[in-house]
Design a protein around this motif. Structure first.
Motif, mmCIF file in Angstrom:
data_model
loop_
_atom_site.group_PDB
_atom_site.id
_atom_site.type_symbol
_atom_site.label_atom_id
_atom_site.label_comp_id
_atom_site.label_asym_id
_atom_site.label_seq_id
_atom_site.Cartn_x
_atom_site.Cartn_y
_atom_site.Cartn_z
ATOM 1 N N ALA A 325 27.561 6.036 -58.351
ATOM 2 C CA ALA A 325 28.695 6.357 -59.225
ATOM 3 C C ALA A 325 29.508 7.531 -58.695
ATOM 4 C CB ALA A 325 28.203 6.670 -60.637
ATOM 5 N N GLY A 326 28.852 8.446 -58.024
ATOM 6 C CA GLY A 326 29.536 9.636 -57.523
ATOM 7 C C GLY A 326 28.522 10.689 -57.145
ATOM 8 N N GLY A 327 28.988 11.925 -56.996
ATOM 9 C CA GLY A 327 28.068 12.984 -56.602
ATOM 10 C C GLY A 327 28.795 14.290 -56.402
ATOM 11 N N TYR A 328 28.275 15.098 -55.473
ATOM 12 C CA TYR A 328 28.776 16.459 -55.308
ATOM 13 C C TYR A 328 28.823 16.837 -53.827
ATOM 14 C CZ TYR A 328 27.608 16.434 -60.236
ATOM 15 O OH TYR A 328 27.535 16.092 -61.565
ATOM 16 N N VAL A 329 29.884 17.553 -53.464
ATOM 17 C CA VAL A 329 30.048 18.115 -52.122
ATOM 18 C C VAL A 329 29.992 19.627 -52.272
ATOM 19 C CG1 VAL A 329 31.551 18.291 -50.101
ATOM 20 C CG2 VAL A 329 31.505 16.174 -51.441
ATOM 21 N N TYR A 330 29.286 20.301 -51.370
ATOM 22 C CA TYR A 330 29.145 21.749 -51.492
ATOM 23 C C TYR A 330 29.125 22.401 -50.118
ATOM 24 C CZ TYR A 330 24.261 20.416 -50.659
ATOM 25 O OH TYR A 330 23.113 19.875 -50.137
ATOM 26 N N ASN A 331 29.272 23.714 -50.115
ATOM 27 C CA ASN A 331 29.208 24.519 -48.899
ATOM 28 C C ASN A 331 27.734 24.719 -48.565
ATOM 29 O OD1 ASN A 331 29.107 26.669 -47.033
ATOM 30 N ND2 ASN A 331 31.015 27.549 -47.803
ATOM 31 N N ALA A 332 27.250 24.053 -47.516
ATOM 32 C CA ALA A 332 25.822 24.092 -47.200
ATOM 33 C C ALA A 332 25.361 25.486 -46.803
ATOM 34 C CB ALA A 332 25.516 23.105 -46.074
ATOM 35 N N ALA A 333 26.248 26.276 -46.217
ATOM 36 C CA ALA A 333 25.866 27.616 -45.773
ATOM 37 C C ALA A 333 25.902 28.627 -46.914
ATOM 38 C CB ALA A 333 26.782 28.072 -44.639
ATOM 39 N N VAL A 334 26.838 28.435 -47.857
ATOM 40 C CA VAL A 334 26.993 29.384 -48.971
ATOM 41 C C VAL A 334 27.117 28.587 -50.275
ATOM 42 C CG1 VAL A 334 28.228 31.419 -49.814
ATOM 43 C CG2 VAL A 334 28.273 30.866 -47.375
ATOM 44 N N PRO A 335 26.003 28.103 -50.831
ATOM 45 C CA PRO A 335 26.068 27.292 -52.055
ATOM 46 C C PRO A 335 26.663 28.037 -53.243
ATOM 47 C CG PRO A 335 23.913 27.091 -50.998
ATOM 48 C CD PRO A 335 24.631 28.207 -50.314
ATOM 49 N N ALA A 336 26.669 29.360 -53.195
ATOM 50 C CA ALA A 336 27.172 30.144 -54.322
ATOM 51 C C ALA A 336 28.678 30.024 -54.502
ATOM 52 C CB ALA A 336 26.789 31.617 -54.146
ATOM 53 N N THR A 337 29.375 29.385 -53.573
ATOM 54 C CA THR A 337 30.820 29.222 -53.748
ATOM 55 C C THR A 337 31.155 28.174 -54.806
ATOM 56 O OG1 THR A 337 30.872 27.623 -51.926
ATOM 57 C CG2 THR A 337 31.392 29.918 -51.393
ATOM 58 N N GLY A 338 30.187 27.344 -55.203
ATOM 59 C CA GLY A 338 30.449 26.284 -56.168
ATOM 60 C C GLY A 338 30.297 24.921 -55.522
ATOM 61 N N ALA A 339 30.798 23.892 -56.184
ATOM 62 C CA ALA A 339 30.701 22.526 -55.667
ATOM 63 C C ALA A 339 31.898 21.728 -56.162
ATOM 64 C CB ALA A 339 29.395 21.867 -56.116
ATOM 65 N N VAL A 340 32.085 20.560 -55.570
ATOM 66 C CA VAL A 340 33.157 19.659 -55.998
ATOM 67 C C VAL A 340 32.536 18.319 -56.377
ATOM 68 C CG1 VAL A 340 35.257 18.428 -55.336
ATOM 69 C CG2 VAL A 340 34.895 20.781 -54.568
ATOM 70 N N LEU A 341 32.777 17.899 -57.597
ATOM 71 C CA LEU A 341 32.310 16.595 -58.064
ATOM 72 C C LEU A 341 33.248 15.514 -57.539
ATOM 73 C CD1 LEU A 341 31.260 15.624 -61.653
ATOM 74 C CD2 LEU A 341 33.118 14.379 -60.562
ATOM 75 N N TYR A 342 32.684 14.388 -57.105
ATOM 76 C CA TYR A 342 33.518 13.250 -56.729
ATOM 77 C C TYR A 342 33.048 12.017 -57.496
ATOM 78 C CZ TYR A 342 29.683 11.628 -53.696
ATOM 79 O OH TYR A 342 28.468 11.193 -53.222
ATOM 80 N N GLU A 343 33.980 11.184 -57.886
ATOM 81 C CA GLU A 343 33.670 9.941 -58.597
ATOM 82 C C GLU A 343 34.176 8.772 -57.772
ATOM 83 O OE1 GLU A 343 34.254 7.843 -62.999
ATOM 84 O OE2 GLU A 343 35.157 9.804 -62.568
ATOM 85 N N LEU A 344 33.307 7.789 -57.539
ATOM 86 C CA LEU A 344 33.670 6.645 -56.711
ATOM 87 C C LEU A 344 34.450 5.609 -57.507
ATOM 88 C CD1 LEU A 344 30.339 6.126 -54.731
ATOM 89 C CD2 LEU A 344 32.408 7.316 -53.982
ATOM 90 N N ARG A 345 35.284 4.876 -56.792
ATOM 91 C CA ARG A 345 36.028 3.793 -57.426
ATOM 92 C C ARG A 345 35.079 2.686 -57.858
ATOM 93 N NH1 ARG A 345 39.237 4.787 -52.881
ATOM 94 N NH2 ARG A 345 41.176 5.867 -53.376
ATOM 95 N N ARG A 346 35.427 2.027 -58.935
ATOM 96 C CA ARG A 346 34.646 0.883 -59.397
ATOM 97 C C ARG A 346 35.419 -0.393 -59.103
ATOM 98 N NH1 ARG A 346 33.423 3.011 -65.526
ATOM 99 N NH2 ARG A 346 33.159 5.211 -65.007
ATOM 100 N N GLY A 347 34.774 -1.515 -59.364
ATOM 101 C CA GLY A 347 35.482 -2.789 -59.279
ATOM 102 C C GLY A 347 35.509 -3.410 -57.907
ATOM 103 N N GLY A 348 34.713 -2.871 -56.969
ATOM 104 C CA GLY A 348 34.603 -3.516 -55.663
ATOM 105 C C GLY A 348 35.855 -3.458 -54.825
ATOM 106 N N VAL A 349 36.580 -2.354 -54.859
ATOM 107 C CA VAL A 349 37.772 -2.208 -54.027
ATOM 108 C C VAL A 349 37.345 -2.011 -52.581
ATOM 109 C CG1 VAL A 349 39.848 -0.853 -53.620
ATOM 110 C CG2 VAL A 349 39.030 -1.192 -55.948
ATOM 111 N N GLU A 350 37.644 -2.963 -51.726
ATOM 112 C CA GLU A 350 37.226 -2.882 -50.329
ATOM 113 C C GLU A 350 37.940 -1.726 -49.640
ATOM 114 O OE1 GLU A 350 34.931 -3.825 -47.092
ATOM 115 O OE2 GLU A 350 34.857 -4.597 -49.130
ATOM 116 N N GLY A 351 37.164 -0.937 -48.938
ATOM 117 C CA GLY A 351 37.740 0.218 -48.269
ATOM 118 C C GLY A 351 37.947 1.389 -49.199
ATOM 119 N N GLY A 352 37.596 1.190 -50.469
ATOM 120 C CA GLY A 352 37.797 2.250 -51.445
ATOM 121 C C GLY A 352 36.717 3.299 -51.342
ATOM 122 N N GLY A 353 37.048 4.493 -51.692
ATOM 123 C CA GLY A 353 36.093 5.583 -51.651
ATOM 124 C C GLY A 353 36.137 6.380 -52.929
#
Length: 394
Positions: A325-353
């Motif tokens: 469904a989605g997840g999180y991207v973060y600064n691996a060296a400095v996790p204290a900077t926060g994170a960014v949530l990402y949500e994936l497209r639904r519905g089988g869109v080819e090439g979709g991210g």
């Protein structure tokens, strides 16, 4: 409120914050059914972000969980409740590792005597919430660990000094039916990274496979533990200027993975995602969308400039954790900077991210972590069992 029924009740429960669902489930049987229905729907959506902070001084582990629906952090209990007249044994926090899994990441403790895996998504310390396995045959310091169905995979990160004749530092083992089976070594193109440590690899798990990629080169492959065989090896570099790569599971209903890359471009940090076919490890076809690039204001917050405003000379390094469904991207060296949530497209869109990005502020336990401590970031759906723990704090 207890007189609500049917669709009206389910609609009301949908609006209840996750931490309060456990109390709502106690109202009546009908409320319990409505809460379970709400949780099932939420599990099909975004996973929670769970952070574990390992304080090496004093051997303590602190944890917090982020609910993407309410946008709130919850403090997670990490010690068993005190027993009258008894003292809890010390926890082996220095050996805490992360196990990737399609149904959610889990923290585990690896030692010479065994592998203890948390049953619950939040990793609450309780003997009843731990699955105890035998230790892998090859002693490993920093291995890749993944759960695929009812099997556990351990690869790489072996201790050179403890290797026997013919054993490889990048050895692969699969745990099933109570024992470990040796399955050779990782592919040659990944062997050097896998031998060093899991730190150099990005890992994603699906219902059938474990995917691994070299974070520096983008070289990737997958392992099927049921068949005990590797798939193709491919160098995933859709952008040659990317400095660090990361993998996460792709959209539901297809064997896809999402590839993330970070780079410096025109004095800015750019983070981009691509959908990859899981079988062939080739980029999915389809027109690139604007949403596949993280908004610049978020990538700049993940990798801020120095105090003098000068561009950082070191290459940015990202970490990724996610599910279908989605997840999180973060600064691996400095996790204290926060994170960014990402949500994936639904519905089988080819090439979709990625369909949507959202900023997640740093958890207080991470901001207060000691300099020499470790921070482990995981993500998982959270169910009624975890939310019902009375020690879970808002």
């Amino acid at each position: 409120m207890q007189h609500l029924h049917g669709d009206v009740l389910e609609s009301a429960v949908e609006r209840v914050p996750a931490p309060d669902l456990a109390a709502a489930a106690l109202v009546s049987r009908e409320w319990l059914r409505a809460v379970r229905a709400a949780l099932r729907r939420r599990m099909l959506r975004l996973p929670w972000l769970v952070v574990h902070v390992i304080h090496l001084r004093g051997q303590r582990r602190l944890a917090a969980a982020y609910d993407p629906r309410s946008g709130a952090w919850l403090a997670v209990p990490t010690a068993p409740p005190a027993r009258h007249g008894a003292t809890s044994p010390p926890q082996p926090h220095s050996h805490v590792r992360l196990m990737r899994g399609a149904s959610g990441d889990r923290v585990c403790a690896l030692s010479l005597s065994g592998l203890a895996v948390a049953r619950d998504a939040l990793g609450m310390d309780d003997d009843a919430l731990v699955v105890a396995l035998k230790a892998p045959g090859v002693w490993r310091v920093d291995p890749v660990l993944a759960a695929v169905g009812d099997r556990v995979v351990a690869m790489g990160g072996a201790c050179r000094l403890a290797l026997g004749d013919g054993e490889d530092t990048s050895a692969v083992e699969v745990h099933e039916r109570g024992g470990w089976t040796h399955c050779g070594a990782v592919p040659t193109a990944l062997r050097e990274s896998a031998a060093a440590a899991a730190t150099w690899l990005s890992t994603a798990a699906t219902d059938q496979r474990v995917y691994v990629a070299d974070r520096a080169t983008g070289t990737a492959s997958w392992f099927d533990p049921a068949k005990q065989q590797w798939g193709p090896t491919s160098r995933l570099r859709p952008d040659a200027t990317v400095s660090t790569w990361g993998l996460a599971a792709g959209r539901a209903g297809a064997e896809k993975i999402i590839l993330f890359g970070v780079k410096h471009a025109d004095s800015r940090v750019v983070i981009r995602s691509w959908e990859v076919d899981g079988d062939s490890l080739s980029l999915s076809h389809g027109a690139a969308a604007a949403h596949d690039t993280m908004p610049s204001e978020m990538s700049e917050r993940l990798f801020p400039h120095g105090d003098d405003g000068e561009e950082e000379t070191s290459s940015p390094s990202i970490g990724v954790c996610g599910n279908t469904a989605g997840g999180y991207v973060y600064n691996a060296a400095v996790p204290a900077t926060g994170a960014v949530l990402y949500e994936l497209r639904r519905g089988g869109v080819e090439g979709g991210g990625v369909e949507r990005w959202a900023w997640v502020a740093c958890a207080p336990v991470v901001a207060e972590a000691e300099a020499l401590g470790r921070v482990i970031l995981a993500c998982s759906p959270v169910g009624l069992h975890e939310l019902a723990d009375e020690r879970l704090a808002h």
